[in-house]
Scaffold this motif. Structure first.
Motif, short mmCIF file in Angstrom:
data_model
loop_
_atom_site.label_atom_id
_atom_site.label_comp_id
_atom_site.label_asym_id
_atom_site.label_seq_id
_atom_site.Cartn_x
_atom_site.Cartn_y
_atom_site.Cartn_z
N ALA A 10 -2.82 31.35 7.44
CA ALA A 10 -3.37 30.53 8.52
C ALA A 10 -2.56 29.25 8.71
CB ALA A 10 -4.82 30.20 8.23
N SER A 11 -2.30 28.53 7.62
CA SER A 11 -1.54 27.28 7.75
C SER A 11 -0.09 27.54 8.14
CB SER A 11 -1.61 26.48 6.43
OG SER A 11 -1.13 27.24 5.34
N ARG A 12 0.48 28.64 7.66
CA ARG A 12 1.86 28.97 8.05
C ARG A 12 1.95 29.22 9.55
NH1 ARG A 12 3.31 33.87 4.39
NH2 ARG A 12 4.93 34.12 5.97
N LEU A 13 0.96 29.92 10.11
CA LEU A 13 0.98 30.17 11.54
C LEU A 13 0.83 28.87 12.32
CD1 LEU A 13 0.97 32.00 14.01
CD2 LEU A 13 -1.49 32.40 13.64
N VAL A 14 -0.13 28.04 11.94
CA VAL A 14 -0.33 26.77 12.63
C VAL A 14 0.93 25.92 12.56
CG1 VAL A 14 -1.60 24.59 12.60
CG2 VAL A 14 -2.82 26.74 12.25
N ASN A 15 1.58 25.92 11.41
CA ASN A 15 2.74 25.05 11.21
C ASN A 15 4.04 25.62 11.77
OD1 ASN A 15 1.00 23.30 9.95
ND2 ASN A 15 1.57 23.95 7.88
N SER A 16 3.95 26.78 12.43
CA SER A 16 5.13 27.29 13.12
C SER A 16 5.41 26.48 14.38
CB SER A 16 4.95 28.77 13.49
OG SER A 16 3.91 28.94 14.44
N GLU A 17 4.47 25.58 14.71
CA GLU A 17 4.66 24.66 15.82
C GLU A 17 4.44 23.23 15.34
OE1 GLU A 17 3.04 24.01 20.37
OE2 GLU A 17 1.62 24.64 18.83
N GLU A 18 5.33 22.33 15.76
CA GLU A 18 5.17 20.91 15.47
C GLU A 18 5.09 20.18 16.81
OE1 GLU A 18 7.65 19.27 12.26
OE2 GLU A 18 8.48 21.29 12.03
N PRO A 19 3.89 20.08 17.37
CA PRO A 19 3.74 19.55 18.73
C PRO A 19 4.23 18.12 18.89
CG PRO A 19 1.60 19.75 17.62
CD PRO A 19 2.60 20.47 16.78
N LEU A 142 -9.85 21.24 4.54
CA LEU A 142 -8.89 21.61 5.58
C LEU A 142 -8.45 20.33 6.27
CD1 LEU A 142 -10.28 24.32 4.97
CD2 LEU A 142 -10.21 24.83 7.41
N GLY A 143 -7.15 20.10 6.36
CA GLY A 143 -6.69 18.84 6.91
C GLY A 143 -5.47 18.94 7.79
N ILE A 144 -5.20 17.83 8.48
CA ILE A 144 -3.99 17.66 9.27
C ILE A 144 -3.21 16.50 8.67
CG2 ILE A 144 -3.07 16.98 11.53
CD1 ILE A 144 -4.14 19.76 11.61
N CYS A 145 -1.91 16.71 8.46
CA CYS A 145 -1.07 15.71 7.81
C CYS A 145 -1.18 14.36 8.50
CB CYS A 145 0.38 16.18 7.82
SG CYS A 145 1.52 15.10 6.92
N GLN A 146 -1.34 13.29 7.70
CA GLN A 146 -1.50 11.94 8.23
C GLN A 146 -0.18 11.20 8.41
OE1 GLN A 146 -4.34 9.73 5.92
NE2 GLN A 146 -5.98 11.22 6.23
N ALA A 147 0.93 11.84 8.07
CA ALA A 147 2.23 11.20 8.26
C ALA A 147 2.54 11.06 9.75
CB ALA A 147 3.33 12.01 7.58
N THR A 148 3.17 9.96 10.11
CA THR A 148 3.53 9.72 11.50
C THR A 148 4.43 10.84 12.02
OG1 THR A 148 3.40 7.35 11.13
CG2 THR A 148 4.60 8.09 13.09
N ALA A 149 4.13 11.33 13.22
CA ALA A 149 4.92 12.38 13.89
C ALA A 149 4.82 13.73 13.21
CB ALA A 149 6.39 11.97 14.02
N CYS A 150 3.85 13.92 12.33
CA CYS A 150 3.65 15.23 11.72
C CYS A 150 2.20 15.62 11.91
CB CYS A 150 3.98 15.22 10.23
SG CYS A 150 3.80 16.84 9.44
N ARG A 151 1.99 16.85 12.41
CA ARG A 151 0.63 17.34 12.61
C ARG A 151 0.45 18.69 11.91
NH1 ARG A 151 -3.32 14.41 13.80
NH2 ARG A 151 -4.33 15.95 15.14
N ASN A 152 1.14 18.87 10.81
CA ASN A 152 1.04 20.12 10.08
C ASN A 152 -0.33 20.25 9.42
OD1 ASN A 152 3.55 21.02 10.73
ND2 ASN A 152 4.47 20.69 8.73
N ALA A 153 -0.79 21.50 9.32
CA ALA A 153 -2.07 21.78 8.69
C ALA A 153 -1.86 22.05 7.20
CB ALA A 153 -2.70 23.01 9.34
#
Length: 209
Positions: A10-19, A142-153
């Motif tokens: 699931a996280s690999r699929l979500v992280n195939s995009e970095e909006p 379940l989270g979204i990365c808090q680093a600036t310019a990163c929205r990886n799950a």
């Protein structure tokens, strides 16, 4: 079942995009097959149609992670339940291709290897794995990365529930950025304090010549 592996899909699929960076690696059949892994039977059945289908699943899975990271547990569960209903699992015992030390099959469960499409197989497996992790660890893991310019799950499996970033690289960058921001603030305050001290010093009286 290898639940950690399944939820990782699931996280690999979500992280195939970095909006935030305008990056999308899910653009071809080969990219989809890479998500499945080389030993997946379903991965061998990927077609061009699965690229767009999995992009749709990706958007919905990102919604699950985002709702969870925002503290909206009910919405996260509702979104995941809708995916589970649409992509049900078809469990099957497997093991003929994996033998233990005594030569006996290493029996284990596979999920959705024989779904109607490769997308259905991936989605069912990923969503079921994520559901097990969610109910075992808690929605707030379940989270979204808090680093600036990163929205990886990411899925926080730490014992003290301390994870805030998707990777060590993002954590390091965030810590360095925070340190530099603190130093700039300290320097600005020091400079301001110096100017204030100068302004409050009494004027030196003129001397007669």
């Amino acid at each position: 079942m290898e639940l950690a592996h399944y939820s990782d899909l699931a996280s690999r699929l979500v992280n195939s995009e970095e909006p935030e960076r305008g990056i999308d690696t899910l653009t071809s059949v080969d990219a989809v097959r890479a998500l499945f892994g080389p030993s997946s039977q379903a991965g061998a059945r990927v077609t061009e149609a699965d690229v767009q289908r999995l992009r749709g699943v990706r958007t919905r899975l990102r919604g699950v992670f985002e709702a969870a990271s925002e503290g909206d547990e009910v919405r996260a569960v509702d979104l995941l339940n809708s995916l589970l209903l649409e992509f049900p699992v078809s469990p099957q015992i497997s093991g003929h291709e994996h033998l233990d030390e005594s030569g006996r099959p290493d029996w284990h469960m596979h999920l959705a290897e024989h779904a109607a499409t490769a997308t259905a197989s991936y989605a069912a497996t990923a969503c079921m794995g994520l559901a097990f992790q969610l109910t075992d660890l808690g929605v707030d893991r379940l989270g979204i990365c808090q680093a600036t310019a990163c929205r990886n799950a990411y899925i926080d499996t730490s014992t003290n529930h301390s994870r805030r970033y998707c990777s060590d690289r993002c954590a390091t960058r965030a810590n360095v950025a925070a340190y530099r921001a603190r130093k700039r603030l300290e320097n600005d305050r020091s400079a301001l304090s110096g100017r204030t001290d100068d302004a409050t010093q009494p004027a030196t009286p003129a001397t007669d010549r």
